[in-house]
Design a protein around this motif. Structure first.
Motif, PDB file in Angstrom:
ATOM      1  N   ALA A 149       4.630  -4.279   8.007  1.00 18.61           N
ATOM      2  CA  ALA A 149       4.979  -3.844   6.653  1.00 18.61           C
ATOM      3  C   ALA A 149       6.132  -2.847   6.623  1.00 18.61           C
ATOM      4  CB  ALA A 149       3.749  -3.208   5.979  1.00 18.61           C
ATOM      5  N   ALA A 150       6.680  -2.507   7.778  1.00 19.03           N
ATOM      6  CA  ALA A 150       7.719  -1.476   7.835  1.00 19.03           C
ATOM      7  C   ALA A 150       9.040  -1.990   7.264  1.00 19.03           C
ATOM      8  CB  ALA A 150       7.920  -1.022   9.279  1.00 19.03           C
ATOM      9  N   THR A 151       9.763  -1.108   6.571  1.00 15.62           N
ATOM     10  CA  THR A 151      11.061  -1.500   6.039  1.00 15.62           C
ATOM     11  C   THR A 151      11.972  -0.290   5.896  1.00 15.62           C
ATOM     12  OG1 THR A 151      12.213  -2.688   4.257  1.00 15.62           O
ATOM     13  CG2 THR A 151      10.424  -1.236   3.585  1.00 15.62           C
ATOM     14  N   ASP A 152      13.294  -0.557   5.996  1.00 16.42           N
ATOM     15  CA  ASP A 152      14.272   0.483   5.675  1.00 16.42           C
ATOM     16  C   ASP A 152      14.912   0.191   4.321  1.00 16.42           C
ATOM     17  OD1 ASP A 152      15.765  -1.738   6.263  1.00 16.42           O
ATOM     18  OD2 ASP A 152      16.882  -0.844   7.923  1.00 16.42           O
ATOM     19  N   GLY A 153      14.318  -0.761   3.586  1.00 15.34           N
ATOM     20  CA  GLY A 153      14.834  -1.125   2.267  1.00 15.34           C
ATOM     21  C   GLY A 153      13.929  -0.645   1.147  1.00 15.34           C
ATOM     22  N   VAL A 154      13.369  -1.605   0.397  1.00 12.75           N
ATOM     23  CA  VAL A 154      12.483  -1.286  -0.725  1.00 12.75           C
ATOM     24  C   VAL A 154      11.036  -1.528  -0.306  1.00 12.75           C
ATOM     25  CG1 VAL A 154      11.859  -1.826  -3.112  1.00 12.75           C
ATOM     26  CG2 VAL A 154      14.258  -1.896  -2.403  1.00 12.75           C
ATOM     27  N   LEU A 155      10.214  -0.505  -0.444  1.00 11.14           N
ATOM     28  CA  LEU A 155       8.789  -0.608  -0.126  1.00 11.14           C
ATOM     29  C   LEU A 155       8.011  -0.749  -1.426  1.00 11.14           C
ATOM     30  CD1 LEU A 155       6.789  -0.374   2.334  1.00 11.14           C
ATOM     31  CD2 LEU A 155       6.423   1.979   1.586  1.00 11.14           C
ATOM     32  N   ILE A 156       7.304  -1.869  -1.557  1.00  7.78           N
ATOM     33  CA  ILE A 156       6.498  -2.091  -2.762  1.00  7.78           C
ATOM     34  C   ILE A 156       5.076  -1.619  -2.496  1.00  7.78           C
ATOM     35  CG2 ILE A 156       5.518  -3.825  -4.320  1.00  7.78           C
ATOM     36  CD1 ILE A 156       8.068  -5.474  -3.891  1.00  7.78           C
ATOM     37  N   ARG A 157       4.601  -0.739  -3.350  1.00  3.51           N
ATOM     38  CA  ARG A 157       3.205  -0.280  -3.280  1.00  3.51           C
ATOM     39  C   ARG A 157       2.440  -0.964  -4.425  1.00  3.51           C
ATOM     40  NH1 ARG A 157       2.103   3.968   0.094  1.00  3.51           N
ATOM     41  NH2 ARG A 157       3.877   5.156   0.902  1.00  3.51           N
ATOM     42  N   PRO A 158       1.393  -1.735  -4.117  1.00  5.91           N
ATOM     43  CA  PRO A 158       0.730  -2.534  -5.151  1.00  5.91           C
ATOM     44  C   PRO A 158      -0.442  -1.826  -5.839  1.00  5.91           C
ATOM     45  CG  PRO A 158      -0.090  -3.173  -3.014  1.00  5.91           C
ATOM     46  CD  PRO A 158       0.873  -2.042  -2.776  1.00  5.91           C
ATOM     47  N   GLY A 159      -0.418  -0.489  -5.842  1.00  7.17           N
ATOM     48  CA  GLY A 159      -1.553   0.265  -6.386  1.00  7.17           C
ATOM     49  C   GLY A 159      -1.843   0.024  -7.860  1.00  7.17           C
ATOM     50  N   LEU A 160      -0.846  -0.473  -8.608  1.00  9.73           N
ATOM     51  CA  LEU A 160      -1.070  -0.774 -10.037  1.00  9.73           C
ATOM     52  C   LEU A 160      -1.415  -2.247 -10.261  1.00  9.73           C
ATOM     53  CD1 LEU A 160       1.837   1.314 -11.633  1.00  9.73           C
ATOM     54  CD2 LEU A 160      -0.549   1.982 -11.317  1.00  9.73           C
ATOM     55  N   ALA A 191      20.021  -7.889  -5.237  1.00 10.03           N
ATOM     56  CA  ALA A 191      21.352  -7.577  -5.763  1.00 10.03           C
ATOM     57  C   ALA A 191      21.965  -6.380  -5.051  1.00 10.03           C
ATOM     58  CB  ALA A 191      21.262  -7.306  -7.266  1.00 10.03           C
ATOM     59  N   ASP A 192      21.109  -5.430  -4.614  1.00 11.68           N
ATOM     60  CA  ASP A 192      21.588  -4.222  -3.941  1.00 11.68           C
ATOM     61  C   ASP A 192      21.689  -4.397  -2.420  1.00 11.68           C
ATOM     62  OD1 ASP A 192      21.652  -3.049  -6.403  1.00 11.68           O
ATOM     63  OD2 ASP A 192      19.807  -1.877  -6.144  1.00 11.68           O
ATOM     64  N   GLY A 193      21.373  -5.602  -1.928  1.00 12.47           N
ATOM     65  CA  GLY A 193      21.464  -5.860  -0.494  1.00 12.47           C
ATOM     66  C   GLY A 193      20.393  -5.166   0.324  1.00 12.47           C
ATOM     67  N   LEU A 194      19.235  -4.939  -0.283  1.00 12.82           N
ATOM     68  CA  LEU A 194      18.133  -4.257   0.403  1.00 12.82           C
ATOM     69  C   LEU A 194      16.999  -5.223   0.711  1.00 12.82           C
ATOM     70  CD1 LEU A 194      17.926  -1.010  -1.779  1.00 12.82           C
ATOM     71  CD2 LEU A 194      18.861  -1.199   0.539  1.00 12.82           C
ATOM     72  N   ARG A 195      16.395  -5.081   1.879  1.00 13.28           N
ATOM     73  CA  ARG A 195      15.217  -5.876   2.228  1.00 13.28           C
ATOM     74  C   ARG A 195      14.000  -5.346   1.469  1.00 13.28           C
ATOM     75  NH1 ARG A 195      17.897  -9.547   5.046  1.00 13.28           N
ATOM     76  NH2 ARG A 195      18.906  -8.910   6.953  1.00 13.28           N
ATOM     77  N   VAL A 196      12.961  -6.200   1.396  1.00 12.84           N
ATOM     78  CA  VAL A 196      11.752  -5.856   0.626  1.00 12.84           C
ATOM     79  C   VAL A 196      10.508  -6.084   1.471  1.00 12.84           C
ATOM     80  CG1 VAL A 196      10.367  -6.424  -1.420  1.00 12.84           C
ATOM     81  CG2 VAL A 196      12.861  -6.567  -1.534  1.00 12.84           C
ATOM     82  N   LYS A 197       9.597  -5.099   1.491  1.00 12.59           N
ATOM     83  CA  LYS A 197       8.280  -5.289   2.108  1.00 12.59           C
ATOM     84  C   LYS A 197       7.236  -4.687   1.185  1.00 12.59           C
ATOM     85  CE  LYS A 197       7.732  -7.180   5.183  1.00 12.59           C
ATOM     86  NZ  LYS A 197       7.850  -8.673   5.292  1.00 12.59           N
TER      87      LYS A 197
END
Length: 445
Positions: free
Chosen positions: A68-79, A50-56
């Protein structure tokens, strides 16, 4: 945008750049998210779209490429960690995608279970390792991804998709090694078996002997690999085969000397000296390649397959048709000997049987892997370029998480099912929510 999502996960403005383990890749995401469930992750994906951001998604950063590099949203799966369930009837384990392989291996052993095969380190998350095609060595047993029986994926539209041979089989055929291009993996179900013993036999051999006997050593052992030390004629071989036990691990002192002092401590020192004074590298190689002695030990699989790797490096690895491995390795040796290159790291050779995953480096063919490394901070371009020239002449396929310069045009020639993968990507992610520069290069746009 900062704050928290529903539940215990969080989304926050990224305050600092992300770097990979080797330090050769940096990216600056706009924000980071740490979802605590598949539902929270799906909400992160929907909001980013919705915010027009890429996801990795990033695991432990053990890839040497910018996958895994991104200038958008970086998801960290630590949880997103831990075992969801063990099915002893089906002999499977279902695990959250952010679970480190080390935690999975220890937990399975406690339950009297094991994966059939694994790579030589276990720091990576299960999703990171499988999405890039991490593998060990095996005559009959293939990569970690080939042991997946089901996976759960959040797609670009924020939907949760379950894939197996029976459910969404066309996605399953590709997404086991999906490069992060088809969606975000939230859970994986692996085939497991009752824990067993492996006897490891490590033995020095000459380069000529190990290459002339390579086919026999591969045929006679369940898991065979070897290391050649550049600037020498010395190799170290490792044969892992199942045994009845009992456990007979390396002695505490001798194990520490081999695995920590020689393979990490002194090797770190030798690499540092070699980086500072390159002309001494051949002399160091001759000494260090003779320092490792023959040894035999028996233990449960993850304690035999994996070992600590504390010396940081850069790596390129190519998968070749197995019958091309020896000639390609001989070409690498000749190239090093006639060049001014000084190479401090051994060259690693492993094998894998053919598998049926679209972008697996072993897809549809019996495979041998040749991996070259250089100590972190050492100029790598000349060596890696020369090696890559040899590997591509043999129709080599580079590891997706290791340094290479290939692009979509090349991959469409060496992967018979490349178009199948890209067509699926067009269907699942038409707006390229999960794209980045690396995927644009290797998959096209």
């Amino acid at each position: 945008m900062s704050g928290t999502t529903a539940g215990s996960g969080s989304t926050r403005t990224a305050s600092s750049p992300w770097r990979n383990w080797a330090g050769n890749v940096t990216s600056r995401p706009v924000r980071e998210a740490s979802p605590a469930s598949a539902e929270e992750l799906a909400e992160v994906v929907r909001r980013a779209a919705a915010d027009g951001l890429r996801v990795k998604t990033v695991g432990t950063g053990h890839s040497f490429t910018s996958i895994a590099a991104t200038d958008g949203v970086l998801i960290r799966p630590g949880l997103l960690t831990g075992i969801r369930r063990i099915d002893r009837e089906a002999m499977t384990v279902t695990v959250e995608s952010g679970t480190p392989l080390k935690r999975l291996n220890v937990a399975l052993a406690r339950e009297g279970l094991s994966l059939t095969n694994m790579g030589d380190i276990m720091e990576q998350t299960v999703a990171g390792a499988t999405s890039t095609g991490t593998h060990g060595t095996g005559r009959d047993s293939a990569s970690i991804a080939a042991q997946i029986r089901e996976l759960e994926l959040v797609t670009a539209d924020g939907q949760l998709l379950t894939c197996s041979e029976k459910e969404n089989p066309e996605v399953f055929a590709a997404a086991r090694i999906g490069l992060g291009a088809l969606g975000v993996v939230t859970a994986l179900t692996f085939a497991v078996e009752p824990v067993f013993f492996l006897t490891a036999r490590e033995e020095p051999m000459t380069f000529d002997r190990v290459t002339s006997e390579f086919d026999a050593l591969h045929a006679e052992n369940e898991h065979f690999e070897f290391y050649w030390f550049p600037h020498t004629d010395n190799c170290n071989t490792k044969r892992n085969n199942r045994s009845a036990g009992p456990a007979a691990p390396p002695g505490k002192v001798s194990g520490w000397i081999e695995d920590e002092l020689l393979s990490n401590g002194i090797f770190q020192l030798a690499c540092s000296v070699g980086r500072a004074i390159p002309p001494v590298i051949p002399s160091i190689a001759k000494v260090s390649s003779r320092a490792l002695s023959a040894r035999t030990y028996t233990d449960i699989p993850y304690k035999v397959f994996t070992s600590p790797r504390r010396v940081r490096f850069l790596e390129m690895e190519y998968a070749l048709p197995r019958e091309a491995a020896v000639s390609a390795l001989r070409e690498v040796k000749e190239m090093v000997e006639r060049s001014p290159l000084k190479v401090s790291f051994p060259v690693e050779v492993r094998t894998a049987p053919a598998d049926d995953i679209a972008l697996s480096t072993a897809s549809g063919r019996e495979t041998a892997y040749i991996a070259v490394h250089l100590y972190k901070g050492t100029p790598h371009r000349a060596y890696f370029t020369a090696v890559e020239r040899i590997m591509t002449a043999h129709g080599g396929r580079p590891h997706w998480g290791k340094i290479h310069t290939r692009d979509a045009a090349y991959f469409s020639e060496v992967y018979p099912r490349f178009a199948e993968f890209t067509a699926l990507r067009d269907r699942l992610d038409p707006d390229r929510l999960f794209a980045n520069d690396y995927l644009r290069r290797v998959l096209g746009d």
